[in-house]
Design an enzyme around this catalytic site. Structure first.
Site, PDB file in Angstrom:
ATOM      1  N   ASP A  13      -9.808   4.542  -3.757  1.00 18.93           N
ATOM      2  CA  ASP A  13      -8.689   5.028  -4.574  1.00 18.93           C
ATOM      3  C   ASP A  13      -9.256   5.559  -5.897  1.00 18.93           C
ATOM      4  O   ASP A  13     -10.480   5.665  -6.075  1.00 18.93           O
ATOM      5  CB  ASP A  13      -7.639   3.924  -4.787  1.00 18.93           C
ATOM      6  CG  ASP A  13      -8.151   2.799  -5.682  1.00 18.93           C
ATOM      7  OD1 ASP A  13      -9.356   2.807  -6.047  1.00 18.93           O
ATOM      8  OD2 ASP A  13      -7.356   1.916  -6.033  1.00 18.93           O
ATOM      9  N   TYR A  50      -6.426   6.975   3.792  1.00 18.57           N
ATOM     10  CA  TYR A  50      -6.657   5.972   2.759  1.00 18.57           C
ATOM     11  C   TYR A  50      -5.865   4.693   3.046  1.00 18.57           C
ATOM     12  O   TYR A  50      -6.410   3.581   3.048  1.00 18.57           O
ATOM     13  CB  TYR A  50      -6.292   6.505   1.358  1.00 18.57           C
ATOM     14  CG  TYR A  50      -6.229   5.359   0.381  1.00 18.57           C
ATOM     15  CD1 TYR A  50      -7.400   4.821  -0.130  1.00 18.57           C
ATOM     16  CD2 TYR A  50      -5.013   4.742   0.060  1.00 18.57           C
ATOM     17  CE1 TYR A  50      -7.380   3.716  -0.959  1.00 18.57           C
ATOM     18  CE2 TYR A  50      -4.975   3.635  -0.761  1.00 18.57           C
ATOM     19  CZ  TYR A  50      -6.158   3.133  -1.272  1.00 18.57           C
ATOM     20  OH  TYR A  50      -6.121   2.022  -2.069  1.00 18.57           O
ATOM     21  N   GLU A  61       0.833  -1.211   0.000  1.00 21.80           N
ATOM     22  CA  GLU A  61       0.000   0.000   0.000  1.00 21.80           C
ATOM     23  C   GLU A  61       0.867   1.261   0.000  1.00 21.80           C
ATOM     24  O   GLU A  61       0.542   2.241  -0.651  1.00 21.80           O
ATOM     25  CB  GLU A  61      -0.963   0.006   1.195  1.00 21.80           C
ATOM     26  CG  GLU A  61      -2.136  -0.950   1.036  1.00 21.80           C
ATOM     27  CD  GLU A  61      -3.006  -0.647  -0.190  1.00 21.80           C
ATOM     28  OE1 GLU A  61      -3.083   0.516  -0.603  1.00 21.80           O
ATOM     29  OE2 GLU A  61      -3.595  -1.591  -0.732  1.00 21.80           O
TER      30      GLU A  61
END
Ligand code: SF4
Length: 350
Positions: free
Chosen positions: A137, A119, A36
């Site tokens: 996203d 996020y 990520e």
């Protein structure tokens, strides 16, 4: 959506495939976190080889926490947004040092760690720990804008699209669901020509019904990026060693290896790092950062063995790996290096 994912999930090196996931195989939070962080601002295609190399070199968070900063920065070179690599190290050291090598399982806990914003925290909590978090996203934004035929332009539309995404997130298999929508956006609901005919959401999709899919999501027009200029000095000593500097921790390309140079401004002042007969190279290096375009004038010089530079230090040819340079510095090297004659016994590794 989950049924579609069970049959069509992308095969990604950090992912537990859906059949294994359903049999109770849990993802490794370290691998999810690493992927990520790497994927922030970067594509899956660009990240794959970096991820495989990082996990080979440092298979656990404890391994990477104990790595040399310079080694990690060198492996990160080319992936861009170098603050991510510095935060990656900080985060690894907090997890390995203060948390016994265990990542917090909640988005709230993850957000306390360096380099993990809302996020990334939601993505790790959902994917690694199955938490019911909404992960939005660019792919998910596009899918939501189309599914709900939302015409508010981005970035203003972000909270609206997040609300839509949250309304669809299931309590079970939240991680698989998040990855499913991302995969749908990456493989079917693509920016230019969505393949609505094979989309699992073709029935409820409002944009498909109304014929607006290709024009969504709407975006505010982007402002033109300014152009900045600078000088980069590529000096080689008579024994083949290169004059390089480690850039200051703060600022662009912080902590990365680079060629000494000037500030990057509208009208930079030349700033040679050592006395020498610096020659201007005919071509300049061009690179685009998030907020500006950069044009670097390149100067090259052969330096005597007795040279004592005011900036940086010499790196022996056999210790210099151009691949350890960030992309703009690599471009400078690739343009400058042919102007140096070969030196016997001084080999540069690629
Ligand atoms: S039907 Fe078409 S526009 Fe709608 S979500 Fe599927 S691929 Fe995207």
């Amino acid at each position: 959506m989950l049924d579609w994912y069970d049959h069509h999930a992308r095969d990604l090196p950090w992912r537990i495939p859906p059949d294994a996931s359903q049999q109770g195989v849990k993802p490794d939070p370290y691998r999810v976190w690493l992927s990520e962080v790497m994927l922030q601002q970067t594509t899956v295609a660009a990240v794959k080889s970096y991820f495989e190399r990082f996990t080979r070199l440092w298979p656990t968070v404890t391994h990477i926490a104990h790595a040399e900063d310079a080694a990690v920065m060198a492996e990160w070179a080319g992936l861009g947004y170098y603050a991510r690599a510095r935060n990656l190290l900080k985060c690894a050291r907090v997890v390995a040092g203060d948390l016994g090598g265990v990542f917090p399982p909640t988005a709230e806990g993850l957000r306390q760690l360096p380099g993990i914003g809302p996020y990334t925290a939601a993505a790790i909590a959902a994917i690694a720990f199955g938490a019911k978090e909404t992960v939005v996203d660019g792919n998910v934004e596009r899918v939501m804008a189309r599914l709900f035929d939302e015409h508010t332009p981005l970035p203003k539309a972000k909270p609206i699209l997040t609300t839509h995404a949250a309304s669809l997130t299931p309590p079970e298999r939240a991680g698989d669901y998040a990855q499913a929508v991302m995969d749908l956006g990456a493989t079917i609901c693509t920016p230019r020509s969505p393949a609505c005919g094979i989309c699992p959401w073709r029935e409820p999709c409002l944009a498909r019904q109304r014929g607006t899919a290709a024009s969504l999501p709407k975006k505010e027009p982007k402002k033109a990026k300014p152009v900045r200029f600078g000088y980069a000095y590529v000096g080689r000593r008579a024994d083949g060693a290169w004059l390089l500097e480690t850039r200051p921790e703060r600022g662009l390309l912080g902590g990365m290896l680079g060629w000494p140079g000037s500030d990057w401004t509208d009208e930079p002042d030349p700033n040679p790092p050592a006395e020498a007969n610096w020659r201007v190279l005919g071509t300049e290096a061009r690179h685009t950062f998030t907020h500006f375009h950069l044009r670097l004038q390149i100067l090259t010089a052969e330096l005597p063995v007795s040279a004592s530079p005011a900036v940086g230090g010499f790196l022996a040819a056999q210790d210099f790996r151009p691949s350890a340079l960030p992309t703009v510095m690599r471009k400078v090297f690739d343009l400058a290096s042919p102007s140096f004659p070969p030196i016997e016994h001084a080999q540069t590794r690629r």
